[in-house]
Design an enzyme around this catalytic site. Structure first.
Site, PDB file in Angstrom:
ATOM      1  N   ASP A  44      40.437  38.638  42.133  1.00  0.00           N
ATOM      2  CA  ASP A  44      41.581  39.541  42.331  1.00  0.00           C
ATOM      3  C   ASP A  44      42.707  39.126  41.388  1.00  0.00           C
ATOM      4  O   ASP A  44      43.142  37.975  41.401  1.00  0.00           O
ATOM      5  CB  ASP A  44      42.025  39.476  43.793  1.00  0.00           C
ATOM      6  CG  ASP A  44      42.811  40.698  44.207  1.00  0.00           C
ATOM      7  OD1 ASP A  44      43.801  41.034  43.527  1.00  0.00           O
ATOM      8  OD2 ASP A  44      42.444  41.319  45.215  1.00  0.00           O
ATOM      9  N   SER A  85      44.859  46.512  45.245  1.00  0.00           N
ATOM     10  CA  SER A  85      43.500  46.061  45.591  1.00  0.00           C
ATOM     11  C   SER A  85      42.775  47.067  46.469  1.00  0.00           C
ATOM     12  O   SER A  85      41.541  47.106  46.468  1.00  0.00           O
ATOM     13  CB  SER A  85      43.558  44.710  46.304  1.00  0.00           C
ATOM     14  OG  SER A  85      44.080  43.746  45.433  1.00  0.00           O
ATOM     15  N   GLU A 258      34.958  37.330  46.919  1.00  0.00           N
ATOM     16  CA  GLU A 258      36.276  37.528  46.321  1.00  0.00           C
ATOM     17  C   GLU A 258      37.069  36.225  46.177  1.00  0.00           C
ATOM     18  O   GLU A 258      37.230  35.476  47.142  1.00  0.00           O
ATOM     19  CB  GLU A 258      37.122  38.492  47.165  1.00  0.00           C
ATOM     20  CG  GLU A 258      38.436  38.815  46.460  1.00  0.00           C
ATOM     21  CD  GLU A 258      39.529  39.389  47.352  1.00  0.00           C
ATOM     22  OE1 GLU A 258      40.473  39.980  46.786  1.00  0.00           O
ATOM     23  OE2 GLU A 258      39.472  39.232  48.580  1.00  0.00           O
ATOM     24  N   HIS A 267      51.427  36.944  41.595  1.00  0.00           N
ATOM     25  CA  HIS A 267      52.654  37.474  42.210  1.00  0.00           C
ATOM     26  C   HIS A 267      53.744  36.405  42.244  1.00  0.00           C
ATOM     27  O   HIS A 267      54.932  36.717  42.108  1.00  0.00           O
ATOM     28  CB  HIS A 267      52.381  37.944  43.640  1.00  0.00           C
ATOM     29  CG  HIS A 267      51.648  39.247  43.726  1.00  0.00           C
ATOM     30  ND1 HIS A 267      52.249  40.458  43.506  1.00  0.00           N
ATOM     31  CD2 HIS A 267      50.343  39.524  44.002  1.00  0.00           C
ATOM     32  CE1 HIS A 267      51.353  41.429  43.660  1.00  0.00           C
ATOM     33  NE2 HIS A 267      50.190  40.886  43.946  1.00  0.00           N
ATOM     34  N   HIS A 306      42.257  44.306  39.048  1.00  0.00           N
ATOM     35  CA  HIS A 306      43.410  44.543  38.157  1.00  0.00           C
ATOM     36  C   HIS A 306      43.906  43.179  37.698  1.00  0.00           C
ATOM     37  O   HIS A 306      43.499  42.156  38.239  1.00  0.00           O
ATOM     38  CB  HIS A 306      44.552  45.266  38.900  1.00  0.00           C
ATOM     39  CG  HIS A 306      44.905  44.594  40.197  1.00  0.00           C
ATOM     40  ND1 HIS A 306      45.612  43.409  40.244  1.00  0.00           N
ATOM     41  CD2 HIS A 306      44.595  44.901  41.475  1.00  0.00           C
ATOM     42  CE1 HIS A 306      45.738  43.045  41.503  1.00  0.00           C
ATOM     43  NE2 HIS A 306      45.124  43.912  42.277  1.00  0.00           N
TER      44      HIS A 306
HETATM   45 ZN    ZN Z   1      48.238  41.746  44.306  1.00  0.00          ZN
END
Ligand code: ZN
Length: 376
Positions: A44, A85, A258, A267, A306
């Protein structure tokens, strides 16, 4: 006049003589038998910058460097060039672009079936493993149908109604310490044929799996800790899950793994956190590749939903000391890489939409070829 007509026909037929991507795919499908199993690993928030940082700061080559079939995918959502997500996982799982925050719905809000549901009808075993909560957007994209990804307790309830053979992640409180009702979904699942464990009561390594029942393991009540704070389960659980799923069904399995916190580090614009999560995820990739090399019927796909943070390594960096540049504290619209190994991996070359991951997985599994062969 006659000459002109022939010339026109020639022009019309010209494209069919070329080797378009579709023609190449058909050739590949005829040449190579389908995959029995798929392990789909999603980093992720993992863009090229994150992979580069993991690679430069590691003393030996990354497992990801073993892949030689590589593509790029376009991550955007139906309603925004910058995806999240939920829309990303829905694209992979259903082949539909949807709006941010939506899970298992198309852009108009209609429920769309996902590859896990389609695989269950064909008696595959299914697995989900994450370093986030199991009701978080990426895993939830493979079983839930809700308009808002934050509907954690609804998503938990939907998980209990699905036959996911193996699942592991955080978020136990959404099952047995719920705000919206007093139900204990864990005891419901035990009644429905699951063995459910949690990290507070049972060490993962002490469990002898019972393949006759579903397997669920909660790694935390809320979100699991960071790798650098002691979370180590992703690589061993990739190994355990793969073996479990292989024993669980002779038809084959699909296993989504994941590495969730590469995104969280992005972030936070925290490079050290990002690199440790990246390397942990890469170890899980190594486990999947080791299995696939032995098994020879397993397609391994590694990609991201992404990029997060608009991360790049800045001038003045050395391998031992990377200087981080971040352009955002959120996701970006950069293309993300796709790596593939195993039967029909060549389908994953090229540049395509994130929804094509679904189409390519279905083609790799050879679904539809059985009926096509019968009709011949
Ligand atoms: Zn995120």
């Amino acid at each position: 006049m006659k000459f002109q007509l022939h010339y026109l026909l020639f022009l019309l037929l010209l494209p069919f003589g070329c080797k378009s991507p579709e023609n190449l795919n058909l050739e590949l499908l005829e040449r190579e038998p389908p995959a029995r199993n798929i392990i789909l690993l999603i980093g992720d928030g993992m863009g090229i910058g994150q992979i580069s940082a993991g690679m430069y700061s590691h003393k030996k080559p990354l497992n990801i460097e073993q892949f030689n079939i590589i593509g790029l995918q376009k991550t955007y959502a139906a309603d925004d060039l910058i995806t999240d997500s939920a829309a990303g996982a829905t694209a992979f799982a259903t082949g539909h672009k949807t709006n941010k925050s939506a899970l298992g719905l198309d852009a108009s809000g209609n429920v769309v079936s996902n590859i896990f549901e389609q695989a269950k009808e064909r008696e595959y075993a299914l697995g989900l493993l994450t370093t986030s909560s199991i009701v978080h957007a990426t895993p939830a994209g493979f079983f839930a149908h809700v308009p808002l990804r934050s509907q954690y307790e609804d998503i938990a309830e939907q998980l209990t109604n699905k036959e996911i053979d193996f699942f592991m992640g955080g978020g136990m409180r959404y099952f047995n310490n719920r705000d919206t009702d007093g139900r204990d979904l864990i005891s419901d699942m035990r009644k429905n044929g699951y063995n459910i464990y949690d990290a507070y009561e049972t060490e993962l390594y002490t469990i002898t799996p019972d393949f006759s029942r579903g397997f669920g393991y909660f790694t935390a009540k809320e979100d699991p800790p960071k790798n650098k704070d002691g979370r180590k389960y992703l690589p061993p659980a990739t190994r355990i899950g793969t073996r479990f799923l292989q024993k669980r069904s002779s038809r084959g399995f699909i296993f989504m793994v994941e590495g969730a916190q590469i995104d969280w580090a992005g972030h936070a614009n925290d490079q050290e956190y990002m690199i440790t999560e990246m390397l942990d995820f890469d170890e899980a990739v190594g486990e999947a590749l080791a299995f696939a090399k032995r098994n020879k019927e397993t397609l391994v796909i590694v990609t991201a939903d992404h990029e997060t943070g608009g991360y790049a390594i800045q001038p003045g960096s050395t391998r031992d000391s990377l200087i981080a540049g971040w352009t955002a504290d959120n996701h970006t619209a950069s293309l993300v890489p796709v790596f593939a190994y195993g039967p029909r991996a060549e389908l994953f070359r090229g540049i395509y939409e994130n929804t094509a991951i679904y189409d390519k997985m279905v083609q790799a599994l050879g679904w539809g070829e059985e009926t096509a062969a019968e009709e011949k």
